[in-house]
Design a protein around this motif. Structure first.
Motif, PDB file in Angstrom:
ATOM      1  N   LYS A  76       0.844  -1.189   0.000  1.00 46.86           N
ATOM      2  CA  LYS A  76       0.000   0.000   0.000  1.00 46.86           C
ATOM      3  C   LYS A  76       0.883   1.244   0.000  1.00 46.86           C
ATOM      4  CE  LYS A  76      -4.141  -1.577   2.380  1.00 46.86           C
ATOM      5  NZ  LYS A  76      -5.103  -1.248   3.440  1.00 46.86           N
ATOM      6  N   ILE A 152      -9.510   9.760  -7.301  1.00 50.07           N
ATOM      7  CA  ILE A 152     -10.781   9.078  -7.572  1.00 50.07           C
ATOM      8  C   ILE A 152     -11.937  10.076  -7.573  1.00 50.07           C
ATOM      9  CG2 ILE A 152     -12.370   7.337  -6.618  1.00 50.07           C
ATOM     10  CD1 ILE A 152      -9.739   6.403  -8.112  1.00 50.07           C
ATOM     11  N   GLU A 153     -11.871  11.041  -6.679  1.00 55.06           N
ATOM     12  CA  GLU A 153     -12.917  12.070  -6.656  1.00 55.06           C
ATOM     13  C   GLU A 153     -12.276  13.437  -6.840  1.00 55.06           C
ATOM     14  OE1 GLU A 153     -16.487  10.529  -3.884  1.00 55.06           O
ATOM     15  OE2 GLU A 153     -14.498  10.104  -3.108  1.00 55.06           O
ATOM     16  N   LEU A 184     -14.520  15.780 -20.248  1.00 51.98           N
ATOM     17  CA  LEU A 184     -15.230  14.522 -20.527  1.00 51.98           C
ATOM     18  C   LEU A 184     -16.583  14.500 -19.815  1.00 51.98           C
ATOM     19  CD1 LEU A 184     -14.745  11.827 -22.064  1.00 51.98           C
ATOM     20  CD2 LEU A 184     -13.882  10.876 -19.932  1.00 51.98           C
ATOM     21  N   ASN A 185     -17.629  14.184 -20.600  1.00 51.19           N
ATOM     22  CA  ASN A 185     -18.982  14.198 -20.050  1.00 51.19           C
ATOM     23  C   ASN A 185     -19.816  13.151 -20.781  1.00 51.19           C
ATOM     24  OD1 ASN A 185     -21.270  15.008 -18.621  1.00 51.19           O
ATOM     25  ND2 ASN A 185     -21.147  17.145 -19.218  1.00 51.19           N
ATOM     26  N   VAL A 186     -21.082  13.041 -20.405  1.00 53.18           N
ATOM     27  CA  VAL A 186     -21.947  12.030 -21.019  1.00 53.18           C
ATOM     28  C   VAL A 186     -22.787  12.610 -22.152  1.00 53.18           C
ATOM     29  CG1 VAL A 186     -22.037  10.584 -18.965  1.00 53.18           C
ATOM     30  CG2 VAL A 186     -23.720  12.406 -19.260  1.00 53.18           C
ATOM     31  N   ASN A 194     -22.857  16.276 -13.864  1.00 50.89           N
ATOM     32  CA  ASN A 194     -23.161  16.633 -12.475  1.00 50.89           C
ATOM     33  C   ASN A 194     -22.698  18.060 -12.168  1.00 50.89           C
ATOM     34  OD1 ASN A 194     -20.384  16.517 -12.145  1.00 50.89           O
ATOM     35  ND2 ASN A 194     -20.416  14.422 -11.360  1.00 50.89           N
ATOM     36  N   ILE A 197     -18.950  19.069 -12.807  1.00 50.60           N
ATOM     37  CA  ILE A 197     -18.644  19.274 -14.227  1.00 50.60           C
ATOM     38  C   ILE A 197     -19.253  20.584 -14.723  1.00 50.60           C
ATOM     39  CG2 ILE A 197     -19.205  18.356 -16.521  1.00 50.60           C
ATOM     40  CD1 ILE A 197     -18.615  15.613 -15.476  1.00 50.60           C
ATOM     41  N   PHE A 235     -11.326   8.557 -11.708  1.00 51.51           N
ATOM     42  CA  PHE A 235     -12.143   7.348 -11.834  1.00 51.51           C
ATOM     43  C   PHE A 235     -12.522   7.140 -13.302  1.00 51.51           C
ATOM     44  CE2 PHE A 235     -15.773   4.547 -11.566  1.00 51.51           C
ATOM     45  CZ  PHE A 235     -15.423   3.668 -10.554  1.00 51.51           C
ATOM     46  N   SER A 236     -13.166   8.147 -13.882  1.00 45.99           N
ATOM     47  CA  SER A 236     -13.587   8.031 -15.290  1.00 45.99           C
ATOM     48  C   SER A 236     -12.395   7.897 -16.219  1.00 45.99           C
ATOM     49  CB  SER A 236     -14.378   9.264 -15.710  1.00 45.99           C
ATOM     50  OG  SER A 236     -15.449   9.451 -14.852  1.00 45.99           O
ATOM     51  N   ASN A 238      -9.479   6.553 -15.617  1.00 42.87           N
ATOM     52  CA  ASN A 238      -8.924   5.197 -15.534  1.00 42.87           C
ATOM     53  C   ASN A 238      -9.826   4.193 -16.263  1.00 42.87           C
ATOM     54  OD1 ASN A 238      -8.657   2.455 -14.002  1.00 42.87           O
ATOM     55  ND2 ASN A 238      -6.785   3.568 -13.543  1.00 42.87           N
ATOM     56  N   ILE A 239     -11.127   4.335 -16.101  1.00 42.29           N
ATOM     57  CA  ILE A 239     -12.088   3.450 -16.789  1.00 42.29           C
ATOM     58  C   ILE A 239     -11.910   3.607 -18.306  1.00 42.29           C
ATOM     59  CG2 ILE A 239     -14.557   3.010 -17.227  1.00 42.29           C
ATOM     60  CD1 ILE A 239     -13.859   2.268 -14.345  1.00 42.29           C
ATOM     61  N   ALA A 240     -11.839   4.866 -18.770  1.00 41.85           N
ATOM     62  CA  ALA A 240     -11.729   5.119 -20.214  1.00 41.85           C
ATOM     63  C   ALA A 240     -10.432   4.527 -20.759  1.00 41.85           C
ATOM     64  CB  ALA A 240     -11.799   6.621 -20.493  1.00 41.85           C
ATOM     65  N   LYS A 242      -8.542   2.069 -19.603  1.00 43.59           N
ATOM     66  CA  LYS A 242      -8.514   0.599 -19.628  1.00 43.59           C
ATOM     67  C   LYS A 242      -9.552   0.028 -20.596  1.00 43.59           C
ATOM     68  CE  LYS A 242      -6.307   0.122 -15.170  1.00 43.59           C
ATOM     69  NZ  LYS A 242      -6.571   0.108 -13.714  1.00 43.59           N
ATOM     70  N   THR A 243     -10.672   0.738 -20.759  1.00 42.03           N
ATOM     71  CA  THR A 243     -11.669   0.280 -21.742  1.00 42.03           C
ATOM     72  C   THR A 243     -11.080   0.363 -23.142  1.00 42.03           C
ATOM     73  OG1 THR A 243     -13.481   1.011 -20.326  1.00 42.03           O
ATOM     74  CG2 THR A 243     -14.002   0.687 -22.650  1.00 42.03           C
TER      75      THR A 243
ATOM     76  N   VAL B 186     -11.444   1.044 -10.370  1.00 41.79           N
ATOM     77  CA  VAL B 186     -10.149   1.431 -10.926  1.00 41.79           C
ATOM     78  C   VAL B 186      -9.031   0.467 -10.521  1.00 41.79           C
ATOM     79  CG1 VAL B 186     -10.780   3.852 -11.124  1.00 41.79           C
ATOM     80  CG2 VAL B 186      -9.729   3.027  -9.014  1.00 41.79           C
ATOM     81  N   GLY B 219     -11.765  -1.513 -16.587  1.00 40.63           N
ATOM     82  CA  GLY B 219     -12.246  -1.203 -17.933  1.00 40.63           C
ATOM     83  C   GLY B 219     -11.916  -2.276 -18.967  1.00 40.63           C
ATOM     84  N   PHE B 235     -22.593   7.532 -15.335  1.00 40.00           N
ATOM     85  CA  PHE B 235     -21.539   8.388 -15.882  1.00 40.00           C
ATOM     86  C   PHE B 235     -20.408   7.511 -16.429  1.00 40.00           C
ATOM     87  CE2 PHE B 235     -17.965  11.264 -16.029  1.00 40.00           C
ATOM     88  CZ  PHE B 235     -18.535  12.459 -16.455  1.00 40.00           C
ATOM     89  N   ASN B 238     -21.479   5.259 -19.397  1.00 39.10           N
ATOM     90  CA  ASN B 238     -21.593   5.975 -20.667  1.00 39.10           C
ATOM     91  C   ASN B 238     -20.217   6.272 -21.257  1.00 39.10           C
ATOM     92  OD1 ASN B 238     -21.828   8.683 -22.260  1.00 39.10           O
ATOM     93  ND2 ASN B 238     -23.889   7.842 -22.216  1.00 39.10           N
TER      94      ASN B 238
END
Lengths: 337, 337
Positions: A76, A152-153, A184-186, A194, A197, A235-236, A238-240, A242-243, B186, B219, B235, B238
């Motif tokens: 950690k 993350i936030e 980046l948004n939806v 939100n 943003i 958060f988003s 990292n998701i983007a 790795k996706t 993540v 992801g 979010f 999407n």
């Protein structure tokens, strides 16, 4: 050991952390050394480093700091901070803090590198949080994105900081003269997203003397390359990231299966091989290896752990270019007080 | 007009909303009609619908409700609710509410369809919020994901609902007997993510009689197909969906450019054409068209606006299968009180 010539950029290299061991790190530095005016400080197990340097072609300007301590892959961040003071990673970051190196490159534990860099180097005045940043191939060239997972936030102030940092990164690494920044948004419509943003977008519109704000972008805009810089929370981001990696892998996998489907397509594959190689080169993750932790009083580059020498050499090059382009000075000039 | 035979599944079709006009919708229904035991209620401009039906091959069981009112593509959900009471979309959703149709399929404005469906149909008792759900090609088959954008912010209860709804969706549409559910995060380590995700994960572990919880996924697990169902807030969902679409487009674009790079690769392309077609078929977005709004007292399917008849026919088929598989009953049996 050769003394540093004052015009050289000094890079502290954590030789632990690559899945393939020290040879990935040392061979990577060797691969790029003759293209850069660089002095390496290798931090790690001297008895493993020296034989690799002896075999190298281009490693002439370097120093070694011997340590047998290192940060475990699954440690950690908080534990790494407390107990890792003699670790190769910590010593390498400390070299930047003490102005003995211009940048640090590590393929080690990401959380530990974040924690150590943040505590040792601290953020530049006016920046609340550092952000992990990298760039990616797109239909139109390359696009930088941050944050990729350090935060993350995020609040709207963080996102504004990311816009300033991403713009400076894009100027220096991607040579954009007036980088456009998308949030980046939806959806692209003004009422989407939100309150964080929404607030960030309003603030960005008022910073048009410092940021070339494009407006909202969506996930598909990353690969389409419609802006130079994309900002988002970690958060988003990292998701983007790795996706996108997973999808590229899937399409390539299906492509390769399809070439095995008949004798004609096997022959077709042989004939198309050079063309396909160009395509694979264009999206080769090794060429995009090296995420930079922006916003600190020092340049910190994180290499993928599972990269190879070519990939590690790109992380070294990114660190070098960040120093050579005076990233920190560029950013400081643009920070909103 | 032919009377409905009681064994047929009745689908209310909003004939407005497709970018390509009514012909996309009617031809799409025609394409699939003889594969399903279905009765269509077409809601829209009768004078445009009738000539298209006359040209069709398989449309025999149908009814038409004439209306010239429709929801504009850029209308806000709240406006659509207030002023769109005679719109084709509203009338089609009302048919489900009044038990005159089993499901509604629309290619119209997403925000309006969400708002109208939510207010007219209401959520099933025990479900707080509906979620937009679809499935995607992966290395191992197909994976369902929700929410794809109906709920920008979610609490842990919402995520649990998504897990229950996604499991029922996977059983019915993807024929998974014991669908595994991953929570998008993540990192896979237990301490990763924000408090909502941490809470949701703890709750999911305690629901092991109802949900086959796998743990955190990242992801890249979407395209790798490591679980049957991926749950996340609207979010991130999407962003992931659109990032995957953009990346697939980029890789295909680079592939096509690479085939044009030499005379050899052009010949190679001709020889590999059948194999490549297989690959393209596998990721053809038309075959995955049709996102379902889960959790309401009625089945609502959203088709992409820019799809073609083949794509629309898939959305129709998804709606049909949801009814035939008794999705709502399956979900109700598993709701946590």
């Amino acid at each position: 050991m050769i003394e540093n010539n004052k015009n050289q950029i000094i890079l502290a290299i954590d030789t632990y952390g690559a899945d393939g061991g020290e040879s990935v790190v040392i061979d990577g530095c060797d691969y790029i050394a003759n293209q850069l005016n660089v002095f390496f400080i290798f931090v790690g197990n001297k008895s493993l480093i020296i034989p690799l340097i002896k075999k190298s072609k281009n490693l002439k300007s370097y120093n070694i700091i011997n340590t047998l301590d290192y940060i475990e892959a699954n440690a950690k961040g908080s534990d790494a901070l407390r107990s890792g003071k003699e670790s190769s990673m910590r010593i390498a970051v400390d070299l930047v803090k003490k102005d003995k190196a211009d940048a640090v490159i590590s393929a080690g534990n990401t959380g530990a590198l974040l924690a150590i860099s943040y505590i040792v180097l601290r953020t530049i005045e006016g920046i609340s949080r550092p952000a992990m940043t990298a760039y990616f191939p797109t239909m139109k060239g390359e696009t930088a994105m941050l944050d990729l997972g350090a935060n993350i936030e995020c609040d709207s102030k963080n996102l504004i900081d990311f816009a300033l940092m991403g713009s400076a990164f894009s100027r220096i690494i991607l040579k954009s003269s007036n980088p456009s920044v998308g949030l980046l948004n939806v959806g692209e419509e003004s009422q989407k997203g939100n309150s964080v943003i929404q607030d960030a977008s309003a603030l960005l519109k008022n910073l048009n003397n410092k940021i070339n704000y494009y407006g909202f972008v969506e996930g598909n805009d990353i690969a389409e390359g419609n802006v130079d810089v994309i900002i988002t929370d970690g958060f988003s981001g990292n998701i983007a990231l790795k996706t996108a990696e997973g999808t590229a892998k899937l399409v390539t996998f299906l492509l390769e299966s399809s070439f095995k489907s008949s004798i004609f397509s096997k022959i077709g594959y042989l004939l198309s091989k050079n063309g396909l190689k160009k395509m694979k080169d264009r999206v080769d993750p090794r060429k995009y290896n090296g995420a930079v932790l922006l916003g600190l009083n020092g340049i910190v580059v994180k290499s993928h752990g599972n990269t190879d020498p070519l990939g590690f050499s790109n992380a070294v090059k990114v660190g070098y270019e960040m120093v050579r382009g005076n990233f920190i000075e560029d950013l400081k000039r643009n920070i909103t007080k």
